[in-house]
Motif scaffolding. Structure first.
Motif, PDB file in Angstrom:
ATOM      1  N   LEU A 146       0.825  -1.216   0.000  1.00  0.00           N
ATOM      2  CA  LEU A 146       0.000   0.000   0.000  1.00  0.00           C
ATOM      3  C   LEU A 146       0.858   1.265   0.000  1.00  0.00           C
ATOM      4  N   LEU A 147       2.069   1.176   0.519  1.00  0.00           N
ATOM      5  CA  LEU A 147       2.973   2.322   0.544  1.00  0.00           C
ATOM      6  C   LEU A 147       3.820   2.446  -0.719  1.00  0.00           C
ATOM      7  N   SER A 148       3.647   1.534  -1.658  1.00  0.00           N
ATOM      8  CA  SER A 148       4.429   1.567  -2.897  1.00  0.00           C
ATOM      9  C   SER A 148       3.940   2.692  -3.805  1.00  0.00           C
ATOM     10  N   PRO A 149       4.721   3.057  -4.838  1.00  0.00           N
ATOM     11  CA  PRO A 149       4.382   4.235  -5.660  1.00  0.00           C
ATOM     12  C   PRO A 149       3.444   3.978  -6.835  1.00  0.00           C
ATOM     13  N   VAL A 150       2.884   2.755  -6.972  1.00  0.00           N
ATOM     14  CA  VAL A 150       2.005   2.476  -8.116  1.00  0.00           C
ATOM     15  C   VAL A 150       0.653   3.155  -7.917  1.00  0.00           C
ATOM     16  N   GLY A 151      -0.206   3.086  -8.949  1.00  0.00           N
ATOM     17  CA  GLY A 151      -1.527   3.720  -8.883  1.00  0.00           C
ATOM     18  C   GLY A 151      -2.319   3.258  -7.672  1.00  0.00           C
ATOM     19  N   LEU A 152      -3.159   4.142  -7.118  1.00  0.00           N
ATOM     20  CA  LEU A 152      -3.841   3.866  -5.862  1.00  0.00           C
ATOM     21  C   LEU A 152      -4.747   2.636  -5.956  1.00  0.00           C
ATOM     22  N   ALA A 153      -5.547   2.527  -7.017  1.00  0.00           N
ATOM     23  CA  ALA A 153      -6.458   1.385  -7.148  1.00  0.00           C
ATOM     24  C   ALA A 153      -5.685   0.074  -7.246  1.00  0.00           C
ATOM     25  N   LEU A 154      -4.607   0.059  -8.046  1.00  0.00           N
ATOM     26  CA  LEU A 154      -3.809  -1.156  -8.184  1.00  0.00           C
ATOM     27  C   LEU A 154      -3.124  -1.510  -6.871  1.00  0.00           C
ATOM     28  N   ARG A 155      -2.649  -0.484  -6.154  1.00  0.00           N
ATOM     29  CA  ARG A 155      -2.031  -0.721  -4.838  1.00  0.00           C
ATOM     30  C   ARG A 155      -3.007  -1.418  -3.901  1.00  0.00           C
ATOM     31  N   VAL A 156      -4.255  -0.943  -3.876  1.00  0.00           N
ATOM     32  CA  VAL A 156      -5.260  -1.516  -2.984  1.00  0.00           C
ATOM     33  C   VAL A 156      -5.514  -2.979  -3.336  1.00  0.00           C
ATOM     34  N   VAL A 157      -5.676  -3.263  -4.628  1.00  0.00           N
ATOM     35  CA  VAL A 157      -5.946  -4.633  -5.067  1.00  0.00           C
ATOM     36  C   VAL A 157      -4.784  -5.557  -4.716  1.00  0.00           C
ATOM     37  N   LEU A 158      -3.561  -5.134  -5.012  1.00  0.00           N
ATOM     38  CA  LEU A 158      -2.399  -5.989  -4.743  1.00  0.00           C
ATOM     39  C   LEU A 158      -2.194  -6.205  -3.251  1.00  0.00           C
ATOM     40  N   SER A 159      -2.345  -5.168  -2.464  1.00  0.00           N
ATOM     41  CA  SER A 159      -2.099  -5.317  -1.029  1.00  0.00           C
ATOM     42  C   SER A 159      -3.105  -6.260  -0.393  1.00  0.00           C
ATOM     43  N   LEU A 160      -4.355  -6.220  -0.855  1.00  0.00           N
ATOM     44  CA  LEU A 160      -5.393  -7.070  -0.278  1.00  0.00           C
ATOM     45  C   LEU A 160      -5.413  -8.481  -0.865  1.00  0.00           C
ATOM     46  N   SER A 161      -4.605  -8.717  -1.899  1.00  0.00           N
ATOM     47  CA  SER A 161      -4.516 -10.049  -2.489  1.00  0.00           C
ATOM     48  C   SER A 161      -3.235 -10.765  -2.082  1.00  0.00           C
ATOM     49  N   VAL A 162      -2.100 -10.091  -2.243  1.00  0.00           N
ATOM     50  CA  VAL A 162      -0.807 -10.725  -1.985  1.00  0.00           C
ATOM     51  C   VAL A 162      -0.579 -10.951  -0.489  1.00  0.00           C
ATOM     52  N   GLY A 163      -0.886  -9.939   0.335  1.00  0.00           N
ATOM     53  CA  GLY A 163      -0.670 -10.064   1.772  1.00  0.00           C
ATOM     54  C   GLY A 163      -1.382 -11.266   2.377  1.00  0.00           C
ATOM     55  N   PRO A 164      -2.699 -11.412   2.186  1.00  0.00           N
ATOM     56  CA  PRO A 164      -3.405 -12.577   2.737  1.00  0.00           C
ATOM     57  C   PRO A 164      -2.913 -13.915   2.179  1.00  0.00           C
ATOM     58  N   THR A 165      -2.501 -13.930   0.903  1.00  0.00           N
ATOM     59  CA  THR A 165      -1.993 -15.178   0.324  1.00  0.00           C
ATOM     60  C   THR A 165      -0.734 -15.631   1.051  1.00  0.00           C
ATOM     61  N   VAL A 166       0.169 -14.700   1.328  1.00  0.00           N
ATOM     62  CA  VAL A 166       1.391 -15.038   2.060  1.00  0.00           C
ATOM     63  C   VAL A 166       1.040 -15.542   3.463  1.00  0.00           C
ATOM     64  N   GLY A 167       0.095 -14.899   4.126  1.00  0.00           N
ATOM     65  CA  GLY A 167      -0.334 -15.341   5.451  1.00  0.00           C
ATOM     66  C   GLY A 167      -0.907 -16.749   5.431  1.00  0.00           C
TER      67      GLY A 167
END
Length: 432
Positions: free
Chosen positions: A381-402
């Protein structure tokens, strides 16, 4: 809620009958629907800036609920263990209130940041309400968890539903009087007062409220803290994500920010609110399958993945139209809705894995899995990519790793137990 005379001998089996299951399901549906109504009222009846702040406050409040829900999970486990014959320890309410005070003090310390970046308009009302409600909510979830641990599911469902109904009544009252941000804030926070109504009118509630846990005070505080660390990470990924997004994207155009917060909330609620309502049920069921945890989890995981795929496809199509009902100024692409809906299924699976790990009394693994998932999500979420893409990636990749962290632990544990089981079988064969 019932005020009729209650049986003197409480049922200790904890089994969930068909009727009880229907009650819990009904309570979860009421909670899910109320979430939509609350967000609709906040965005439809307030100006754009106030509407976005209301969404941020609602996320902040439900984020706190998510943090404190660790107390509910641990209370369900501890009271359920005593109901099943474990030794009696401290009353569950003591450790719960200690946790509530600790969390309230942390919120109090963060009020300058929260007031400046998340609730700058309503801070004078929102911040005191949040601190007071935190302590009250720790007592509320103790009662919910005690009902679950004792297996008193009709009371469990009644309390959940009544809290939601009271919030809706308070919101409706504010709407009738004249919609304003501070009124909605107090209405949302004030519903926790349902706890006191139950304690006054229900003897079974008073019995559950003083239920005993299975350990001493210090041990229960430690276990509750570990559970709260884990549910804090859960809140980051689920209920409190909108508030964090507001803080990270502070200063963004209100309609863009409000639309993304709403999209995250809308795609979480259909899966996560019912799953949260059934958490106590899941812990109780997993306690009965501790010898075969992987087998117990396969079907629920498959069902959630299927629901995520179907729901994601539907959300891709109807999401942009649906968000416009809340505010015609919100414009969110269909692929964002589809991806967020599927990511909610991944988060639900992570929640289910966490519930299973907690039922196995592996509090550290439970905390580590959620901590890693939330750290990865916030990093993205703190990365410099577009806001919508940041939200999607953070909510997908983070839980998958967990999920992978908890799944690895479950697989290793199952592998370690299998040879022991085989040796036991062989020993028994020799004896026979």
């Amino acid at each position: 809620m019932t005020t009729a005379p209650e049986p003197a001998s409480p049922r200790q089996s904890g089994g969930l009958s068909r009727g009880d299951g229907i009650l819990v399901a009904a309570a979860s549906i009421i909670a899910a629907l109320s979430n939509f109504v609350i967000m609709f009222l906040g965005t439809r009846t307030l100006p754009a800036a106030s509407g976005t702040e209301f969404l941020a406050f609602w996320s902040l409040l439900t984020g706190m609920f998510g943090v404190i829900s660790g107390v509910q999970n641990e209370t369900t486990r501890a009271v359920g263990a005593v109901a099943s014959g474990a030794r009696r320890g401290v009353r569950a309410i003591g450790p719960s209130l200690i946790i509530g005070v600790i969390v309230a003090l942390i919120i109090l310390a963060l009020t300058p940041v929260i007031g400046q970046r998340i609730v700058p308009i309503s801070g004078g009302t929102a911040l005191p309400a949040l601190v007071i409600t935190t302590v009250a909510y720790s007592a509320y979830v103790t009662l919910v968890g005690s009902f679950g641990g004792q297996g008193w599911w009709s009371h469990y469902a009644s309390l959940l539903a009544s809290e939601v109904i009271l919030r809706m009544l308070l919101m409706g009252t504010v709407l009738v009087i004249g919609a304003y941000l501070g009124g909605y804030v107090l209405a949302c926070a004030g519903a926790t007062a349902i706890l006191f109504i139950f304690l006054v009118f229900s003897r079974r509630s008073r019995q559950a409220f003083i239920s005993r846990a299975d350990d001493n005070l210090l041990a229960m505080v430690r276990k509750n803290l570990l559970a709260v660390v884990s549910t804090s990470c859960t809140a980051i990924l689920i209920t409190g994500y909108g508030a964090i997004l507001t803080g990270v994207a502070h200063g963004s155009e209100p309609l863009l920010l409000g639309g993304l917060i709403l999209a995250v909330s809308l795609t979480r609620a259909p899966i996560m609110i019912p799953l949260t309502a059934f958490t106590g049920v899941a812990i109780k069921l997993f306690l009965g399958h501790r010898d075969a945890p992987m087998k117990a989890i396969v079907k629920p995981v498959g069902a959630l993945l299927g629901l995520g795929i179907i729901g994601g496809a539907a959300a891709w199509v109807i999401g942009p139209w649906f968000v416009g009902i809340f505010n015609p100024g919100y414009h969110i692409a269909g692929w964002v809705f589809g991806a967020l809906t599927f990511s909610s299924a991944i988060i639900a699976i992570l929640t289910l894995f966490g519930t299973l790990v907690l039922a196995l009394d592996a509090h550290v693994i439970y905390a580590v899995g959620w901590l890693i998932a939330s750290a990865v999500a916030i990093g993205i979420l703190l990365s410099p990519v577009g806001l919508a893409l940041r939200v999607v990636l953070s909510l997908s990749v983070g839980p998958t790793v967990g999920c992978l962290v908890m799944l690895a632990w479950l697989a290793i544990t199952a592998g370690a137990q299998k040879p022991e089981d085989q040796q036991t079988v062989g020993h028994n064969d020799l004896q026979n």
